[in-house]
Design an enzyme around this catalytic site. Structure first.
Site, PDB file in Angstrom:
ATOM      1  N   ILE A 171     -13.200  -6.467 -32.357  1.00 55.05           N
ATOM      2  CA  ILE A 171     -12.359  -7.152 -31.398  1.00 55.05           C
ATOM      3  C   ILE A 171     -13.187  -7.994 -30.421  1.00 55.05           C
ATOM      4  O   ILE A 171     -14.266  -7.587 -29.980  1.00 55.05           O
ATOM      5  CB  ILE A 171     -11.481  -6.144 -30.619  1.00 55.05           C
ATOM      6  CG1 ILE A 171     -10.412  -6.868 -29.808  1.00 55.05           C
ATOM      7  CG2 ILE A 171     -12.331  -5.240 -29.753  1.00 55.05           C
ATOM      8  CD1 ILE A 171      -9.388  -5.931 -29.209  1.00 55.05           C
ATOM      9  N   GLY A 205     -12.519  -3.182 -35.443  1.00 52.74           N
ATOM     10  CA  GLY A 205     -11.390  -3.723 -36.183  1.00 52.74           C
ATOM     11  C   GLY A 205     -11.727  -4.098 -37.612  1.00 52.74           C
ATOM     12  O   GLY A 205     -10.834  -4.176 -38.465  1.00 52.74           O
ATOM     13  N   ASP A 258     -10.681  -1.235 -39.715  1.00 51.26           N
ATOM     14  CA  ASP A 258      -9.233  -1.289 -39.902  1.00 51.26           C
ATOM     15  C   ASP A 258      -8.878  -2.277 -41.009  1.00 51.26           C
ATOM     16  O   ASP A 258      -8.003  -2.010 -41.841  1.00 51.26           O
ATOM     17  CB  ASP A 258      -8.543  -1.723 -38.607  1.00 51.26           C
ATOM     18  CG  ASP A 258      -8.696  -0.710 -37.490  1.00 51.26           C
ATOM     19  OD1 ASP A 258      -8.068   0.351 -37.567  1.00 51.26           O
ATOM     20  OD2 ASP A 258      -9.447  -0.983 -36.534  1.00 51.26           O
ATOM     21  N   GLU A 315     -13.964   2.286 -31.400  1.00 51.68           N
ATOM     22  CA  GLU A 315     -12.930   2.419 -30.369  1.00 51.68           C
ATOM     23  C   GLU A 315     -13.213   3.574 -29.410  1.00 51.68           C
ATOM     24  O   GLU A 315     -12.938   3.477 -28.216  1.00 51.68           O
ATOM     25  CB  GLU A 315     -11.550   2.599 -31.018  1.00 51.68           C
ATOM     26  CG  GLU A 315     -10.961   1.337 -31.623  1.00 51.68           C
ATOM     27  CD  GLU A 315     -11.448   1.048 -33.035  1.00 51.68           C
ATOM     28  OE1 GLU A 315     -10.918   0.130 -33.668  1.00 51.68           O
ATOM     29  OE2 GLU A 315     -12.384   1.744 -33.497  1.00 51.68           O
ATOM     30  N   ASP A 350      -6.198   2.547 -33.245  1.00 53.29           N
ATOM     31  CA  ASP A 350      -4.738   2.595 -33.348  1.00 53.29           C
ATOM     32  C   ASP A 350      -4.123   1.557 -34.269  1.00 53.29           C
ATOM     33  O   ASP A 350      -2.904   1.386 -34.288  1.00 53.29           O
ATOM     34  CB  ASP A 350      -4.103   2.461 -31.955  1.00 53.29           C
ATOM     35  CG  ASP A 350      -4.523   1.192 -31.221  1.00 53.29           C
ATOM     36  OD1 ASP A 350      -5.190   0.337 -31.841  1.00 53.29           O
ATOM     37  OD2 ASP A 350      -4.189   1.059 -30.036  1.00 53.29           O
TER      38      ASP A 350
END
Length: 308
Positions: A122, A178, A181, A201, A209
């Site tokens: 991110i 990210g 993810d 995170e 999340d």
């Protein structure tokens, strides 16, 4: 025994004749499709050469190219920012993969990162206003704001999983936050030897999340390979995508849908879903073409499947 063998041979000939008639019936809607291409257009179709920038894909954070027939290459394209995920990225990934899902020419996708690494995760500087300055004048309203924000961010990667086209992640260098993810939402993961993965995170004071906690335990140890460097890895990923794209899109997309369904359901539920799925899909002309190619010992890349 001899009578049974003779009957089997007759049945085999009848099946072959039926397939041939159905494949060559020029006056039957949808069946008059030639298996052989001729002329210069055939050479272009069969060559699988790169076609450059993909039409209808213009983004700030991504670069989408048509690298060979039926294969799209999606690059995270902020190399000077280590492909950090800014606000444009979270929006554009959804737009990009929704378009790919509807693209009848695309049969497989490779995702990689431009520059020295896959992604740094991110982009905190760009995302700070959305995260650190939430909208709402009390706890309840701020909470609803965050729920909506998280749900939208989740869709950025869920859209990859929803896409019926197989998606191959090709990772080199860092795959941070990210990035994990993202790659866990893909179907297959290839990586170079210099690749490393970090779920960051927790270092920012929160639980991941947008997919890592749900998907990572399910994909560790499968659908992954390691290569000596980025070039070798990317070539292997593109070769795999080309191999997948040569097969029936009805079959490939059906496989992906049912693999994902079976992952989240019992064996009995998965079998029931498969039966319901194939009660219609087995009627495809792709089945006839594939069987015919096998009986004639032809490679599937010589067969023209209709768009899907």
């Amino acid at each position: 025994m001899a009578g049974a063998m003779a009957a089997g041979m007759v049945a085999s000939r009848r099946l072959r004749d039926l397939l041939t008639r159905r494949l060559t019936a020029s006056n039957h809607p949808g069946l008059g499709i030639s298996l052989r291409l001729t002329g210069s257009s055939a050479q272009q179709e069969a060559s699988g050469v790169a076609h450059g920038e993909a039409p209808d894909h213009s983004y700030e954070s991504l670069r989408v190219t048509s690298v060979q027939k039926h294969v799209l290459h999606v690059q995270l394209n902020r190399p000077n920012k280590r492909n950090a995920m800014n606000r444009a990225f979270w929006r554009e990934m959804v737009e990009c993969f929704n378009k790919i899902s509807r693209d009848a020419d695309c049969r497989a996708v490779v995702i990689s990162g431009a520059g020295k690494m896959f992604t740094a995760g991110i982009d905190l500087m760009d995302m700070a206003s959305e995260i650190m300055q939430p909208k709402g004048d009390d706890v309840a309203r701020i909470s609803w704001y965050f729920r909506d924000l998280i749900t939208r961010y989740q869709e950025t990667f869920t859209v990859i999983e929803k896409c019926p086209k197989p998606v191959i992640a090709a990772v080199h260098g860092g795959c941070i936050g990210g990035g994990v993810d993202l790659v866990t939402a893909c179907d297959i993961r290839y990586c170079a030897q210099d690749a490393f993965f970090q779920v960051k995170e927790v270092d920012m004071g929160l639980a991941a999340d947008v997919g890592t906690l749900q998907r990572l335990p399910r994909v560790i140890g499968n659908q992954s390979r390691v290569f000596p460097d980025k070039e070798v890895m990317l070539n292997a990923a593109l070769a795999l995508a080309a191999e997948i794209s040569s097969k029936s899109p009805v079959a490939v997309q059906g496989i992906k849908v049912n693999l994902l369904y079976s992952r989240d359901h019992s064996v009995a539920e998965g079998l029931n879903h498969m039966a319901s799925w194939n009660m219609s899909m087995l009627q495809t002309q792709d089945l006839i073409k594939s069987v015919q190619a096998a009986t004639e010992k032809k490679e599937l890349k010589s067969v023209t499947f209709s768009k899907l």
